[in-house]
Design a protein around this motif. Structure first.
Motif, short mmCIF file in Angstrom:
data_model
loop_
_atom_site.label_atom_id
_atom_site.label_comp_id
_atom_site.label_asym_id
_atom_site.label_seq_id
_atom_site.Cartn_x
_atom_site.Cartn_y
_atom_site.Cartn_z
N MET A 1 -16.16 -35.46 3.04
CA MET A 1 -16.32 -36.16 1.78
C MET A 1 -15.63 -37.51 1.90
SD MET A 1 -15.44 -34.82 -2.04
CE MET A 1 -13.69 -34.98 -1.94
N LYS A 2 -16.34 -38.54 1.52
CA LYS A 2 -15.82 -39.89 1.67
C LYS A 2 -15.30 -40.49 0.36
CE LYS A 2 -18.75 -40.70 5.56
NZ LYS A 2 -19.90 -41.25 6.14
N ILE A 3 -15.85 -40.06 -0.75
CA ILE A 3 -15.50 -40.63 -2.05
C ILE A 3 -15.00 -39.51 -2.95
CG2 ILE A 3 -16.42 -41.86 -4.06
CD1 ILE A 3 -16.37 -43.60 -1.58
N SER A 4 -13.95 -39.77 -3.70
CA SER A 4 -13.36 -38.74 -4.56
C SER A 4 -14.11 -38.62 -5.88
CB SER A 4 -11.89 -39.07 -4.84
OG SER A 4 -11.80 -40.17 -5.74
N GLN A 5 -13.87 -37.52 -6.55
CA GLN A 5 -14.46 -37.29 -7.87
C GLN A 5 -14.06 -38.41 -8.85
OE1 GLN A 5 -13.93 -33.34 -9.44
NE2 GLN A 5 -14.16 -34.04 -11.56
N ILE A 6 -12.83 -38.83 -8.80
CA ILE A 6 -12.35 -39.89 -9.70
C ILE A 6 -13.09 -41.20 -9.43
CG2 ILE A 6 -10.36 -41.34 -10.29
CD1 ILE A 6 -8.64 -38.78 -9.86
N GLU A 7 -13.29 -41.54 -8.16
CA GLU A 7 -14.01 -42.76 -7.81
C GLU A 7 -15.47 -42.69 -8.28
OE1 GLU A 7 -12.19 -44.44 -3.71
OE2 GLU A 7 -12.80 -42.32 -3.66
N ILE A 8 -16.09 -41.52 -8.15
CA ILE A 8 -17.46 -41.35 -8.61
C ILE A 8 -17.52 -41.50 -10.13
CG2 ILE A 8 -19.38 -39.70 -8.84
CD1 ILE A 8 -18.48 -38.59 -6.07
N GLU A 9 -16.60 -40.86 -10.84
CA GLU A 9 -16.59 -40.97 -12.30
C GLU A 9 -16.39 -42.42 -12.75
OE1 GLU A 9 -13.53 -38.12 -13.17
OE2 GLU A 9 -14.97 -36.48 -13.39
N GLN A 10 -15.50 -43.15 -12.11
CA GLN A 10 -15.28 -44.56 -12.45
C GLN A 10 -16.54 -45.38 -12.20
OE1 GLN A 10 -11.82 -45.42 -10.06
NE2 GLN A 10 -10.40 -44.73 -11.65
N PHE A 11 -17.20 -45.14 -11.07
CA PHE A 11 -18.45 -45.82 -10.75
C PHE A 11 -19.51 -45.54 -11.82
CE2 PHE A 11 -22.67 -45.33 -8.72
CZ PHE A 11 -22.92 -46.66 -8.41
N LEU A 12 -19.67 -44.26 -12.18
CA LEU A 12 -20.67 -43.89 -13.17
C LEU A 12 -20.37 -44.48 -14.54
CD1 LEU A 12 -21.25 -40.19 -12.11
CD2 LEU A 12 -22.85 -42.10 -11.81
N LEU A 13 -19.10 -44.50 -14.94
CA LEU A 13 -18.72 -45.09 -16.22
C LEU A 13 -19.07 -46.56 -16.28
CD1 LEU A 13 -15.30 -43.35 -16.94
CD2 LEU A 13 -17.40 -43.17 -18.31
N LYS A 14 -18.97 -47.24 -15.15
CA LYS A 14 -19.27 -48.67 -15.11
C LYS A 14 -20.77 -48.93 -14.96
CE LYS A 14 -18.40 -52.85 -12.47
NZ LYS A 14 -18.10 -53.37 -11.17
N PHE A 16 -23.52 -46.49 -14.84
CA PHE A 16 -24.50 -45.54 -15.35
C PHE A 16 -23.84 -44.66 -16.41
CE2 PHE A 16 -27.57 -41.98 -13.67
CZ PHE A 16 -28.48 -42.27 -14.66
N PRO A 17 -23.23 -45.29 -17.45
CA PRO A 17 -22.41 -44.53 -18.41
C PRO A 17 -23.17 -43.44 -19.17
CG PRO A 17 -22.79 -46.75 -19.21
CD PRO A 17 -23.31 -46.70 -17.80
N LEU A 58 -29.95 -31.72 -14.94
CA LEU A 58 -28.69 -31.25 -14.36
C LEU A 58 -28.78 -31.20 -12.84
CD1 LEU A 58 -25.85 -29.99 -14.47
CD2 LEU A 58 -26.98 -27.77 -14.80
N ALA A 59 -29.88 -30.67 -12.32
CA ALA A 59 -30.04 -30.56 -10.86
C ALA A 59 -30.09 -31.94 -10.22
CB ALA A 59 -31.31 -29.77 -10.54
N ASP A 60 -30.83 -32.85 -10.81
CA ASP A 60 -30.96 -34.20 -10.27
C ASP A 60 -29.60 -34.90 -10.24
OD1 ASP A 60 -32.46 -36.37 -9.23
OD2 ASP A 60 -32.80 -37.19 -11.22
N PHE A 61 -28.86 -34.76 -11.30
CA PHE A 61 -27.56 -35.40 -11.38
C PHE A 61 -26.56 -34.76 -10.42
CE2 PHE A 61 -23.83 -36.75 -14.25
CZ PHE A 61 -23.73 -37.98 -13.62
N GLY A 72 -20.86 -42.44 -0.05
CA GLY A 72 -20.21 -43.55 -0.73
C GLY A 72 -21.01 -43.98 -1.95
N LEU A 73 -20.54 -45.00 -2.60
CA LEU A 73 -21.11 -45.43 -3.88
C LEU A 73 -22.33 -46.32 -3.66
CD1 LEU A 73 -17.74 -46.08 -5.72
CD2 LEU A 73 -19.15 -44.00 -5.73
N VAL A 74 -23.41 -45.70 -3.26
CA VAL A 74 -24.68 -46.39 -3.04
C VAL A 74 -25.55 -46.09 -4.25
CG1 VAL A 74 -26.65 -46.70 -1.49
CG2 VAL A 74 -24.40 -46.10 -0.56
N GLY A 75 -25.48 -46.97 -5.24
CA GLY A 75 -26.14 -46.73 -6.51
C GLY A 75 -27.64 -46.65 -6.44
N LEU A 76 -28.26 -47.31 -5.46
CA LEU A 76 -29.72 -47.33 -5.39
C LEU A 76 -30.31 -46.16 -4.62
CD1 LEU A 76 -30.36 -51.15 -4.91
CD2 LEU A 76 -30.53 -49.78 -7.00
N THR A 77 -29.52 -45.15 -4.35
CA THR A 77 -30.03 -43.91 -3.78
C THR A 77 -30.90 -43.26 -4.86
OG1 THR A 77 -28.06 -43.69 -2.43
CG2 THR A 77 -29.33 -41.69 -2.82
#
Length: 145
Positions: A1-14, A16-17, A58-61, A72-77
Motif C-alpha cells: 500500500m502506497k497511500i494511507s487512508q487519511i491521505e485518500i480521505e483528504q484527497f477525496l474531500l478536496k 471529490f467531496p 458502493l462497489a465502484d467506490f 497513489g492519488l491518480v484521480g483520473l483512474t
C-alpha cells in the motif's frame, strides 16, 4: 500500500467531496479496502430492499479507494467495466458494507472484486467484479501528494 487512508480521505474531500456524503472508508489495506454505505429511504426500492444502483455505487467506490491506496492519488483512474451478481435480499434500511480485494494491478488496468454485506449479516448479498483503467503517465498531469 502506497497511500494511507487519511491521505485518500483528504484527497477525496478536496477533489471529490460528494463521494463521502453516503460512504465511509472503514479500512484501506494492501490491495484492498472496506467501505460502508449509509443507507436511507432514498436507497430503498419497492419491497423495502436496497436498490441495485446503491450497491453498485458502493462497489465502484470501494474499488476506487482500494486502487488509490495501491497506485497513489491518480484521480483520473476510471471504471471500465462492472458486473454484479445479486445473491440474496439485503436487509432493508440497514447499512451495507463492501469488502474489496484487488486481483490484478497492472500498469494500465486494475481488476478487483467486492463482496457486499448487510451490516447485520455474515452472508453476502452481492458480488461485484470490476475493472479500472489507469491513464498513461503522460495524461496524469501533476500528481497530488
Amino acid at each position: 500500500m502506497k497511500i494511507s487512508q487519511i491521505e485518500i480521505e483528504q484527497f477525496l474531500l478536496k477533489e471529490f467531496p460528494q463521494s463521502l456524503e453516503k460512504c465511509v472508508i472503514e479500512e484501506v489495506v494492501p490491495k484492498g479496502a472496506t467501505m460502508r454505505c449509509i443507507v436511507n429511504n432514498d436507497d430503498l426500492r419497492p419491497g423495502g430492499t436496497i436498490s441495485g444502483p446503491t450497491m453498485m455505487m458502493l462497489a465502484d467506490f470501494a474499488l476506487y479507494v482500494a486502487i488509490l491506496g495501491e497506485i497513489g492519488l491518480v484521480g483520473l483512474t476510471v471504471t471500465t467495466n462492472m458486473n454484479i451478481n445479486f445473491l440474496r435480499k439485503p436487509s432493508g434500511g440497514k447499512d451495507i458494507r463492501g469488502q474489496c480485494k484487488l486481483m490484478k494491478v497492472g500498469k494500465t488496468l486494475v481488476v478487483g472484486e467486492v463482496w457486499i454485506y448487510s451490516v447485520d449479516s455474515p452472508d453476502p448479498v452481492a458480488h461485484v467484479v470490476g475493472s479500472y483503467s489507469i491513464p498513461p503517465q503522460r495524461d496524469l498531469g501533476p500528481k497530488v501528494s
